[in-house]
Design an enzyme around this catalytic site. Structure first.
Site, mmCIF file in Angstrom:
data_model
loop_
_atom_site.group_PDB
_atom_site.id
_atom_site.type_symbol
_atom_site.label_atom_id
_atom_site.label_comp_id
_atom_site.label_asym_id
_atom_site.label_seq_id
_atom_site.Cartn_x
_atom_site.Cartn_y
_atom_site.Cartn_z
ATOM 1 N N GLU A 15 2.389 -12.882 4.931
ATOM 2 C CA GLU A 15 2.419 -13.469 6.265
ATOM 3 C C GLU A 15 3.772 -13.156 6.891
ATOM 4 O OE1 GLU A 15 0.697 -17.591 7.233
ATOM 5 O OE2 GLU A 15 2.841 -17.947 7.154
ATOM 6 N N GLU B 41 1.732 -24.461 -0.600
ATOM 7 C CA GLU B 41 2.036 -23.036 -0.518
ATOM 8 C C GLU B 41 3.255 -22.717 -1.384
ATOM 9 O OE1 GLU B 41 2.380 -22.173 3.754
ATOM 10 O OE2 GLU B 41 0.751 -23.565 4.169
#
Ligand SMILES: *[C@@H]1O[C@H](CO)[C@@H](O)[C@H](O)[C@H]1NC(C)=O
Ligand SMILES: *[C@@H]1O[C@H](CO)[C@@H](O)[C@H](O)[C@H]1NC(C)=O
Ligand SMILES: *[C@@H]1O[C@H](CO)[C@@H](O)[C@H](O)[C@H]1NC(C)=O
Length: 406
Positions: free
Chosen positions: A321, A211
């Site tokens: 997120e 990520e």
């Protein structure tokens, strides 16, 4: 007088307790600081308060990993996706302004910039184990390990607004996107708000995840600036992996970009928009997964760090997120993206553009059948589209708590 002394003692005791609240001893902190902060050839103070240590390659953090004691550091990629090659020289389109610390100096040859970890950074974490990791209480499959009804287990939920592409048969060898940068409001220091790309393989418990993007995460960084980050796990967020260089795994090679340093510019509502290109690809010779921000090659995740990603990714995701700790049993007002819903559009809502994947044959292409996924569309949403110049793109984000999100 006596009561004054008692009160003073009490206050002092409370102050001490305050420091000790994290339950981390001084010895543990010293030990961790010694491990994380390598001897520096030179230290550079950034105007934003960061200290950047220029660490000689021979003291590279990867050598702390038991499996990489003898690792030969790959100084540059041996392959670069042909379809993305023009971007290496095209610096205008994906300019990445130099990080702030570079105003005050450069790292000498054979050294890399590493953001120094401070004592306070560790103290802010609840425990040494959690520092620089994802909160296990935010990961559904790990949460189950906690006994139900344990009052000390806080309630925390992850909210996504993402675009996902799956390819169970043909594996992905990379992904790319231009990521719009904002400075979202985050209500509490332990919550974060981020925009990132995921490169994934495996099931929830065996998940291999790479990520990268930007995040605002006060408990980790000590302030609320968006910062460049990289993250990895090889076992579904359980034992392995962490943000940046909190644990050995990612191999930085850049002389000019430090992970965890602040993004130099953020977008302005109805004004100038800031974007940086994030590219992740699998080196076709070594199998290592490279990370590039703008035109800067940051470093790589060694292929052997993983068991599922070694042969390629089965899923790629892009989006925002946040974590929601439900302070006062309500959804917090932590923003995702710019804090505006997707339908607000350009210069208001945050976006990702030019989404592309690299297929098994190392051909770059826009994702087919990208599917939007929202945890709670009333809190944060997403709206994909296609544009002649911006390719596959999407707007996403939201304000968090509002009359439809409580
Ligand atoms: C590193 O090299 C030494 C000496 O050759 C060897 O004993 C050791 O097993 C190697 N370690 C790893 C993790 O490969
Ligand atoms: C996490 O790791 C521990 C130790 O390796 C293991 O016992 C546990 O089952 C793992 N949890 C999950 C959900 O995989
Ligand atoms: C509740 O959680 C705390 C902290 O993780 C732990 O120390 C305690 O043993 C747990 N209690 C029960 C009943 O599981």
């Amino acid at each position: 007088m006596a009561s004054f002394i008692v009160l003073s003692v009490l206050i002092i005791a409370m102050m001490v307790m305050g420091n000790e609240f994290s339950g981390i001893s001084d010895a543990e902190i010293d030990q961790l600081l010694k491990k994380l902060n390598k001897p520096a050839l030179k230290s550079i103070k950034s105007p934003d308060g960061d200290i950047i240590d220029c660490v000689h390659m021979k003291n590279h953090p990867i050598y702390d990993h038991p499996l990489f004691k003898n690792h030969t550091i790959q100084m540059r990629p041996s392959s670069y996706p042909e379809g993305w090659a023009n971007e290496l020289s095209d610096t205008k389109k994906q300019s990445m302004v130099a990080q702030l610390w570079t105003i005050n100096g450069k790292c000498p040859k054979n050294s890399i910039p590493i953001r120094r970890t401070k004592r306070e950074d560790i103290l802010r974490a609840k425990s040494i184990e959690i520092f620089g990791k994802k909160d296990p209480n935010s990961i559904p499959q790990l949460k189950k390990e906690n006994s139900p009804g344990n009052r000390s287990t806080h309630e925390v939920h992850i909210y996504h607004s993402i675009i996902k592409v799956n390819s169970p048969r043909q594996k992905f060898h990379g992904a790319k996107a231009g990521i719009n940068v904002w400075k979202p409001y985050v209500q509490t220091p332990r919550e974060f708000s981020l925009a990132q790309m995921w490169v994934l393989a495996g099931t929830p418990t065996t998940l291999n995840s790479i990520e990268a993007g930007w995040q605002v995460y006060q408990n980790y960084y000590g302030d609320d600036y968006p910062r460049y980050f990289a993250y990895w796990t090889a076992d579904g967020y359980n034992r392995t992996g962490c943000y940046n260089l909190r644990c050995p795994g990612f191999v930085p090679v850049s002389q000019v970009v430090a992970l965890g340093a602040a993004v130099p510019r953020v977008s302005i509502l109805d004004g100038e928009q800031d974007v940086f290109l994030t590219t992740i690809w699998k080196d076709s010779h070594t199998g290592n997964w490279w990370l590039k921000f703008g035109s800067n090659i940051i470093g790589y995740w060694p292929s052997s760090l993983f068991n599922r990603l070694q042969t390629g990714a089965t899923r790629v995701q892009w989006g925002g997120e946040i974590t929601n700790y439900k302070e006062g049993s309500q959804h917090t007002t932590t923003n995702m993206g710019s804090g505006q819903f997707a339908e607000q559009g350009f210069k208001k809502a945050s976006y990702f553009r030019n989404l592309e994947i690299l297929d098994e044959n190392d051909i770059t292409k826009p994702p087919t059948n990208p599917s939007p996924i929202m945890t709670a569309a009333n809190c944060y949403n997403i709206r994909p589209g296609i544009h002649p110049r911006d390719g596959v793109f999407f707007f996403y984000g939201g304000p968090g708590r509002n009359p439809n999100c409580i």
